[in-house]
Design a protein around this motif. Structure first.
Motif, PDB file in Angstrom:
ATOM      1  N   UNK A  11      58.546 -92.926  25.288  1.00 19.00           N
ATOM      2  CA  UNK A  11      59.852 -92.081  25.176  1.00 19.00           C
ATOM      3  C   UNK A  11      59.604 -90.955  26.252  1.00 19.00           C
ATOM      4  N   UNK A  12      58.532 -90.469  26.706  1.00 15.98           N
ATOM      5  CA  UNK A  12      58.357 -89.287  27.619  1.00 15.98           C
ATOM      6  C   UNK A  12      58.554 -89.986  29.101  1.00 15.98           C
ATOM      7  N   UNK A  13      58.225 -91.306  29.250  1.00 14.02           N
ATOM      8  CA  UNK A  13      58.139 -91.841  30.361  1.00 14.02           C
ATOM      9  C   UNK A  13      59.768 -92.414  30.980  1.00 14.02           C
ATOM     10  N   UNK A  14      60.292 -92.782  29.736  1.00 11.96           N
ATOM     11  CA  UNK A  14      61.791 -93.323  30.129  1.00 11.96           C
ATOM     12  C   UNK A  14      62.477 -92.237  30.723  1.00 11.96           C
ATOM     13  N   UNK A  15      63.340 -92.844  32.025  1.00 12.42           N
ATOM     14  CA  UNK A  15      64.284 -92.146  32.698  1.00 12.42           C
ATOM     15  C   UNK A  15      65.394 -93.062  33.269  1.00 12.42           C
ATOM     16  N   UNK A  16      65.968 -92.394  34.441  1.00 13.69           N
ATOM     17  CA  UNK A  16      67.119 -93.118  34.927  1.00 13.69           C
ATOM     18  C   UNK A  16      66.308 -94.413  35.686  1.00 13.69           C
ATOM     19  N   UNK A  54      62.452-100.453  31.980  1.00 20.65           N
ATOM     20  CA  UNK A  54      62.645-100.477  30.599  1.00 20.65           C
ATOM     21  C   UNK A  54      63.908 -99.728  30.000  1.00 20.65           C
ATOM     22  N   UNK A  55      64.644-100.340  29.562  1.00 22.05           N
ATOM     23  CA  UNK A  55      66.026 -99.634  29.042  1.00 22.05           C
ATOM     24  C   UNK A  55      65.573 -99.042  27.636  1.00 22.05           C
ATOM     25  N   UNK A  56      66.130 -97.687  27.380  1.00 19.69           N
ATOM     26  CA  UNK A  56      66.015 -97.207  26.325  1.00 19.69           C
ATOM     27  C   UNK A  56      66.348 -97.832  25.000  1.00 19.69           C
ATOM     28  N   UNK A  62      73.802 -92.755  29.816  1.00 17.51           N
ATOM     29  CA  UNK A  62      74.035 -92.274  31.417  1.00 17.51           C
ATOM     30  C   UNK A  62      73.596 -93.318  32.318  1.00 17.51           C
ATOM     31  N   UNK A  63      72.856 -94.219  31.686  1.00 14.22           N
ATOM     32  CA  UNK A  63      72.358 -95.596  32.595  1.00 14.22           C
ATOM     33  C   UNK A  63      73.622 -96.393  32.705  1.00 14.22           C
ATOM     34  N   UNK A  64      74.179 -96.676  31.267  1.00 10.40           N
ATOM     35  CA  UNK A  64      75.346 -97.483  31.359  1.00 10.40           C
ATOM     36  C   UNK A  64      76.339 -96.941  32.297  1.00 10.40           C
ATOM     37  N   UNK A  65      76.671 -95.946  32.484  1.00 13.36           N
ATOM     38  CA  UNK A  65      77.715 -95.252  33.204  1.00 13.36           C
ATOM     39  C   UNK A  65      77.404 -95.333  34.792  1.00 13.36           C
ATOM     40  N   UNK A 113      79.790-104.608  31.405  1.00 17.62           N
ATOM     41  CA  UNK A 113      79.675-103.485  31.976  1.00 17.62           C
ATOM     42  C   UNK A 113      79.267-102.219  31.126  1.00 17.62           C
ATOM     43  N   UNK A 114      79.443-102.439  29.882  1.00 17.16           N
ATOM     44  CA  UNK A 114      79.034-101.204  28.983  1.00 17.16           C
ATOM     45  C   UNK A 114      77.472-101.305  28.885  1.00 17.16           C
ATOM     46  N   UNK A 115      76.782-102.171  29.418  1.00 19.28           N
ATOM     47  CA  UNK A 115      75.209-102.132  29.168  1.00 19.28           C
ATOM     48  C   UNK A 115      74.542-101.666  30.593  1.00 19.28           C
ATOM     49  N   UNK A 116      73.788-101.104  30.495  1.00 20.11           N
ATOM     50  CA  UNK A 116      72.557-101.063  31.543  1.00 20.11           C
ATOM     51  C   UNK A 116      71.617-102.290  31.674  1.00 20.11           C
ATOM     52  N   UNK A 117      71.697-102.820  33.015  1.00 21.07           N
ATOM     53  CA  UNK A 117      71.471-104.422  32.844  1.00 21.07           C
ATOM     54  C   UNK A 117      70.344-104.327  34.115  1.00 21.07           C
TER      55      UNK A 117
END
Length: 294
Positions: free
Chosen positions: A168-173, A177-179, A235-238, A290-294
């Motif tokens: 969790x701590x390593x996840x970012x933009x 790996x997608x959250x 934020x990633x989706x956007x 497009x609503x998903x971070x791919x």
């Protein structure tokens, strides 16, 4: 020049010894304390002591990258990797800390390490390997663990909890790996591990395993409800949508055109109308992607 080189070598040796002492001392029992804000600030102060910040940070990053065999492949092929996971987590945590510190100096220096983008993926990869370990042991024991198995099973469960926390701590933009995928994988992992462990300890007195299993289950529940993860995924989706805005706008125009064609279509031409509706449905499915971070 020789003096400068000697001085630089001594400074590198000092920083290397400092970081090695920290990383090699990491264990499951002291990891949270070792990576607390207070502890990391102390390490940072020691690294920067007496040196020029950009150079000291650059040296620290070089040491963290080259002086340890703590990457995914190194650990797996060397064996006994479960016990060394806290060291890997500590190295990655410090590596990210000094990258952020260097980029915050505002002096034009840019520090980057692409390997950290896949660190969260590596952590979930280790979790998958632990799931396999649990399943294989369950099969070997015909789903009835022996007393001597319990300490190792408890260690595996502790490793999973630790990996999830620091993943969790390593996840970012920038994470590969997608959250949302991490959350789904965690839920599946819990189901697979829990079923094997509960079946294989049925009727046994193993409070340590039971409490650690309950802690793991709670960690998954906390992850699923984590607002930070939800906001990061949004934020990633956007960002993904913005990066594909031209294509997104094109699909909107196609949707409008297909709707116009359906309106103008001969009501009696059922084949043509059905064909247009199928095309519109496919475009709408594409737009929803497009609503998903791919």
């Amino acid at each position: 020049m020789a003096t400068d080189n000697t001085s630089g070598s001594m400074e590198r040796d000092r920083i290397s010894a400092l970081l090695k002492d920290c990383i090699e001392s990491a264990s499951y029992s002291n990891l949270d304390s070792l990576l607390s804000d207070r502890s990391v600030s102390s390490i940072e102060s020691e690294v920067l002591r007496g040196g020029i910040p950009p150079e000291s940070i650059r040296t620290a990053l070089e040491v963290l990258r080259s002086d340890f065999t703590l990457d995914y492949d190194d650990l797996v092929f060397a064996g006994e990797w479960v016990g060394r996971l806290p060291q890997m987590i500590t190295r990655n945590y410090l590596l990210r800390h000094f990258l952020i510190l260097g980029n915050g100096l505002g002096d034009g220096n840019y520090f980057h390490d692409a390997t950290l983008n896949s660190a969260a993926d590596d952590y979930t990869g280790f979790i998958d390997l632990i799931v396999v370990k649990v399943q294989v042991l369950g099969e070997e024991r015909h789903y009835q663990f022996m007393e001597e198995d319990l300490p190792e099973v408890e260690l595996w469960l502790r490793a999973v909890i630790t990996l999830m926390h620091y993943c969790r701590d390593m996840l970012d933009m920038s994470s590969t790996l997608r959250p949302s995928l991490f959350q789904r994988r965690a839920v599946r992992m819990r189901g697979r591990i829990s079923s094997v462990v509960e079946m294989s300890t049925l009727g046994m007195d193993c409070p340590g395993v039971e409490s650690t299993l309950a802690e793991m289950s709670k960690a998954v529940d906390d992850l699923v409800r984590d607002e930070k993860m939800r906001n990061l995924q949004k934020a990633r989706n956007e960002r993904y949508k913005q990066s594909k805005m031209r294509l997104y706008n094109y699909t909107i125009r196609v949707t409008e055109e297909l709707n116009n064609q359906i309106e103008a279509c001969d009501p009696l031409d059922l084949t043509h109308r059905a064909d247009l509706r199928k095309q519109l449905e496919q475009v709408q499915i594409f737009m929803r992607s497009f609503d998903k971070d791919r």
